[in-house]
Design an enzyme around this catalytic site. Sequence first.
Site, short mmCIF file in Angstrom:
data_model
loop_
_atom_site.label_atom_id
_atom_site.label_comp_id
_atom_site.label_asym_id
_atom_site.label_seq_id
_atom_site.Cartn_x
_atom_site.Cartn_y
_atom_site.Cartn_z
N GLU A 1 -6.02 -8.09 5.87
CA GLU A 1 -5.60 -6.69 5.79
C GLU A 1 -5.39 -6.11 7.18
O GLU A 1 -6.18 -6.36 8.09
CB GLU A 1 -6.68 -5.86 5.09
CG GLU A 1 -7.20 -6.43 3.78
CD GLU A 1 -8.43 -5.67 3.32
OE1 GLU A 1 -8.52 -4.45 3.57
OE2 GLU A 1 -9.33 -6.29 2.73
N SER A 2 -4.34 -5.34 7.33
CA SER A 2 -4.04 -4.57 8.55
C SER A 2 -3.41 -5.43 9.65
O SER A 2 -3.75 -6.60 9.80
CB SER A 2 -5.28 -3.87 9.11
OG SER A 2 -5.84 -2.99 8.17
N ASN B 1 -10.68 -7.03 7.07
CA ASN B 1 -9.96 -5.93 7.71
C ASN B 1 -9.81 -6.27 9.18
O ASN B 1 -10.79 -6.30 9.93
CB ASN B 1 -10.72 -4.60 7.53
CG ASN B 1 -9.87 -3.40 7.91
OD1 ASN B 1 -8.86 -3.53 8.60
ND2 ASN B 1 -10.27 -2.23 7.46
N LYS C 1 0.66 4.86 1.06
CA LYS C 1 -0.20 5.50 2.07
C LYS C 1 0.58 6.57 2.82
O LYS C 1 1.57 6.28 3.48
CB LYS C 1 -0.68 4.41 3.05
CG LYS C 1 -1.58 4.84 4.17
CD LYS C 1 -1.94 3.60 4.98
CE LYS C 1 -2.91 3.87 6.09
NZ LYS C 1 -3.28 2.64 6.81
N LYS D 1 -7.93 2.52 -3.23
CA LYS D 1 -8.34 2.39 -1.83
C LYS D 1 -9.06 3.67 -1.42
O LYS D 1 -8.45 4.72 -1.26
CB LYS D 1 -7.10 2.15 -0.95
CG LYS D 1 -7.40 1.82 0.51
CD LYS D 1 -7.74 0.37 0.70
CE LYS D 1 -7.80 0.00 2.18
NZ LYS D 1 -6.47 0.00 2.82
N GLU E 1 0.81 -1.22 0.00
CA GLU E 1 0.00 0.00 0.00
C GLU E 1 0.84 1.27 0.00
O GLU E 1 1.80 1.39 0.77
CB GLU E 1 -0.92 0.00 1.22
CG GLU E 1 -1.96 1.11 1.18
CD GLU E 1 -3.18 0.75 2.00
OE1 GLU E 1 -4.13 0.19 1.41
OE2 GLU E 1 -3.18 1.00 3.22
N GLU F 1 -14.50 -5.92 1.24
CA GLU F 1 -13.88 -5.97 2.57
C GLU F 1 -14.94 -6.03 3.67
O GLU F 1 -15.95 -5.34 3.61
CB GLU F 1 -13.03 -4.71 2.77
CG GLU F 1 -12.41 -4.59 4.15
CD GLU F 1 -11.72 -3.25 4.33
OE1 GLU F 1 -10.67 -3.05 3.69
OE2 GLU F 1 -12.22 -2.40 5.10
#
Length: 254
Positions: free
Chosen positions: A208-209, A178, A47, A107, A45, A156
Amino acid sequence: MLDQIIERKRAELLKIELPEDLKLPKRSFKNALLSRNRFVALIAEVKKASPSKGLIKEPFDPVEIAKQYEQAKADCLSILTDEHFFQGKNEYLTAVKRVVSLPILRKDFIIDSVQVEEANRIGADAILLIGEALDSSKLYELYEEAVQKGMDVLVEVHEEKTLEGILKLFIPEIIGVNNRNLKTFETSISQTERIAKLVPDGTILISESGIGKKEDLILVKNCGAQAVLVGESLMREPSQQIAINQLFGEINDD
């Protein structure tokens, strides 16, 4: 926080002026995940900032970061385009699309058809649709619109009940979990394990995350994830290329 973001997005919809369609070639986000370079596919990503952590990367050069990700054999890219909360820009996605060969996920917090068309025009290969931000029928409507425009869709979810509602309507090709609760911003990668039990066979599962080391990658892979989306832990390092190598245990991080 999610409610606040969505409220802001609704206000922004009134001001959207669709850009010229750049007609950039579409790349298959799904196929890149399936033909991954490592034991689990990496969506790296781009970001700059987030509401929970503030400024993450400064100076911030999205094109240079994307080049480093590509050199380190990331499979796909995720680029934040939300300006108010994440300091992203549509222009970042377009600039990156022109210089790298990896598929790009837009995103953002997409809640309306005009944002789907906007993603298509700026060069996105895939979009994100957040289950907790949309009712299932609206999500399905936007999903179909994106597919018709040649884009893949990452659906998601955070909660089991959200996925259950979506699966009553249709089976997405790509489902992301997520691990961060968008209401509290608390993160636990065990969320992937809970959701994975509900994911239909044949659907690509992305975690994710909250992923920052090889042990995390192994854990979510053993839960059934075929891919991970990693942003903050990569963005905080001086070299994003080295950060990916460290994440996969290809070089020492000392």
